[in-house]
Motif scaffolding. Structure first.
Motif, short mmCIF file in Angstrom:
data_model
loop_
_atom_site.label_atom_id
_atom_site.label_comp_id
_atom_site.label_asym_id
_atom_site.label_seq_id
_atom_site.Cartn_x
_atom_site.Cartn_y
_atom_site.Cartn_z
N HIS A 194 42.50 39.37 -5.56
CA HIS A 194 41.70 40.31 -4.79
C HIS A 194 40.94 39.54 -3.71
O HIS A 194 40.54 38.40 -3.92
CB HIS A 194 40.71 41.04 -5.71
CG HIS A 194 41.37 41.74 -6.84
ND1 HIS A 194 42.17 42.86 -6.68
CD2 HIS A 194 41.42 41.47 -8.17
CE1 HIS A 194 42.64 43.25 -7.84
NE2 HIS A 194 42.21 42.41 -8.76
N PRO A 195 40.73 40.16 -2.55
CA PRO A 195 40.02 39.48 -1.47
C PRO A 195 38.58 39.13 -1.85
O PRO A 195 37.86 39.97 -2.38
CB PRO A 195 40.04 40.49 -0.32
CG PRO A 195 41.04 41.53 -0.70
CD PRO A 195 41.17 41.50 -2.19
N GLN A 196 38.18 37.91 -1.57
CA GLN A 196 36.80 37.49 -1.85
C GLN A 196 35.79 38.33 -1.09
O GLN A 196 34.65 38.47 -1.52
CB GLN A 196 36.60 36.01 -1.48
CG GLN A 196 37.08 35.07 -2.52
CD GLN A 196 36.84 33.61 -2.14
OE1 GLN A 196 36.53 33.28 -0.99
NE2 GLN A 196 36.99 32.72 -3.10
N PRO A 247 40.59 33.72 -1.25
CA PRO A 247 40.44 33.97 0.19
C PRO A 247 41.29 35.17 0.63
O PRO A 247 42.40 35.38 0.14
CB PRO A 247 40.93 32.67 0.83
CG PRO A 247 40.63 31.62 -0.22
CD PRO A 247 40.89 32.31 -1.54
N ASP A 248 40.74 35.94 1.55
CA ASP A 248 41.38 37.19 1.97
C ASP A 248 42.81 36.99 2.46
O ASP A 248 43.68 37.81 2.16
CB ASP A 248 40.54 37.87 3.06
CG ASP A 248 39.22 38.39 2.53
OD1 ASP A 248 38.78 37.96 1.44
OD2 ASP A 248 38.61 39.24 3.20
N ASP A 249 43.06 35.89 3.18
CA ASP A 249 44.41 35.67 3.69
C ASP A 249 45.40 35.45 2.54
O ASP A 249 46.55 35.91 2.61
CB ASP A 249 44.45 34.52 4.69
CG ASP A 249 43.97 33.19 4.13
OD1 ASP A 249 43.11 33.18 3.21
OD2 ASP A 249 44.45 32.14 4.59
N GLU A 250 44.96 34.78 1.48
CA GLU A 250 45.84 34.58 0.32
C GLU A 250 46.08 35.89 -0.42
O GLU A 250 47.17 36.14 -0.92
CB GLU A 250 45.26 33.53 -0.62
CG GLU A 250 45.29 32.12 -0.05
CD GLU A 250 44.81 31.08 -1.04
OE1 GLU A 250 44.26 31.43 -2.11
OE2 GLU A 250 44.98 29.88 -0.75
N ALA A 251 45.05 36.73 -0.48
CA ALA A 251 45.21 38.04 -1.12
C ALA A 251 46.25 38.87 -0.36
O ALA A 251 47.05 39.59 -0.98
CB ALA A 251 43.88 38.78 -1.18
N GLN A 252 46.27 38.74 0.96
CA GLN A 252 47.27 39.45 1.76
C GLN A 252 48.67 38.92 1.49
O GLN A 252 49.63 39.68 1.43
CB GLN A 252 46.94 39.33 3.25
CG GLN A 252 45.75 40.15 3.67
CD GLN A 252 45.40 39.96 5.13
OE1 GLN A 252 45.69 38.92 5.73
NE2 GLN A 252 44.75 40.96 5.71
N GLU A 285 60.86 33.28 0.91
CA GLU A 285 59.78 32.31 1.11
C GLU A 285 58.41 32.95 0.94
O GLU A 285 57.51 32.38 0.33
CB GLU A 285 59.90 31.68 2.51
CG GLU A 285 59.03 30.45 2.66
CD GLU A 285 59.30 29.73 3.98
OE1 GLU A 285 58.29 29.33 4.59
OE2 GLU A 285 60.47 29.59 4.37
N GLU A 286 58.24 34.18 1.46
CA GLU A 286 56.97 34.90 1.30
C GLU A 286 56.69 35.19 -0.17
O GLU A 286 55.57 35.01 -0.66
CB GLU A 286 57.00 36.22 2.06
CG GLU A 286 56.96 36.09 3.56
CD GLU A 286 57.12 37.43 4.24
OE1 GLU A 286 56.13 38.18 4.28
OE2 GLU A 286 58.24 37.73 4.69
N ALA A 287 57.71 35.64 -0.89
CA ALA A 287 57.56 35.93 -2.31
C ALA A 287 57.25 34.66 -3.09
O ALA A 287 56.43 34.67 -4.02
CB ALA A 287 58.82 36.60 -2.84
N ILE A 320 50.52 31.12 -5.38
CA ILE A 320 49.10 31.49 -5.41
C ILE A 320 48.76 32.12 -6.76
O ILE A 320 47.74 31.81 -7.37
CB ILE A 320 48.75 32.44 -4.24
CG1 ILE A 320 48.94 31.71 -2.90
CG2 ILE A 320 47.31 32.95 -4.38
CD1 ILE A 320 48.88 32.62 -1.68
N ILE A 321 49.63 32.99 -7.25
CA ILE A 321 49.41 33.64 -8.55
C ILE A 321 49.35 32.60 -9.67
O ILE A 321 48.49 32.66 -10.55
CB ILE A 321 50.48 34.72 -8.82
CG1 ILE A 321 50.26 35.91 -7.89
CG2 ILE A 321 50.46 35.16 -10.29
CD1 ILE A 321 51.38 36.94 -7.91
#
Length: 133
Positions: A33-35, A79-84, A104-106, A112-113
């Motif tokens: 979740h975004p900080q 961080p919000d960018d990682e949540a995105q 690559e995105e997945a 991150i997860i």
């Protein structure tokens, strides 16, 4: 009880209550979740939970368990960018037209997860120090 300590306890309760309202609004299914959703800095929330756990001294076991869970759940706020990135990765993986171009995105979302899961494990060990029961 010392006035400053009483004020610290009141402040901690306010911080934890505000954090609890954020948790109540979240979708528990998603990781990351975004900080920016947090009412204050993660470290402030951690300190507030630690203080309340210390103060309860193992009394009110349900409250202690709830505080410990919310403490560990702080690892989900990134961080919000990682949540995105995670949100994009999850939508890619759940899409019916998944293709290698999005791999690559997945993969980045999965990294991150995995980091979140490791941090949650560390926070489980950390929070135990503040539970005197």
């Amino acid at each position: 009880m010392h006035h400053d300590y009483e004020q610290q306890l009141k402040d901690a309760e306010q911080i934890v209550n505000a954090y609890g309202k954020v948790l109540a609004q979240l979708d528990g299914i998603n990781y990351g979740h975004p900080q920016s959703l947090l009412p204050c800095d993660r470290e402030e929330i951690k300190s507030a939970i630690q203080l309340l756990l210390w103060e309860l001294e193992g009394d009110e076991q349900d409250i202690c368990n709830s505080l410990a869970q919310s403490y560990v759940y702080l690892a989900q706020f990134i961080p919000d960018d990682e949540a995105q990135i995670i949100a994009a990765g999850q939508s890619i993986l759940s899409s019916s037209n998944f293709d290698d171009a999005h791999l690559e995105e997945a993969d980045e979302a999965a990294r991150i997860i995995n980091r979140i899961k490791l941090e949650m494990e560390e926070m489980i060990l950390d929070v135990r120090k503040f539970m005197r029961a």
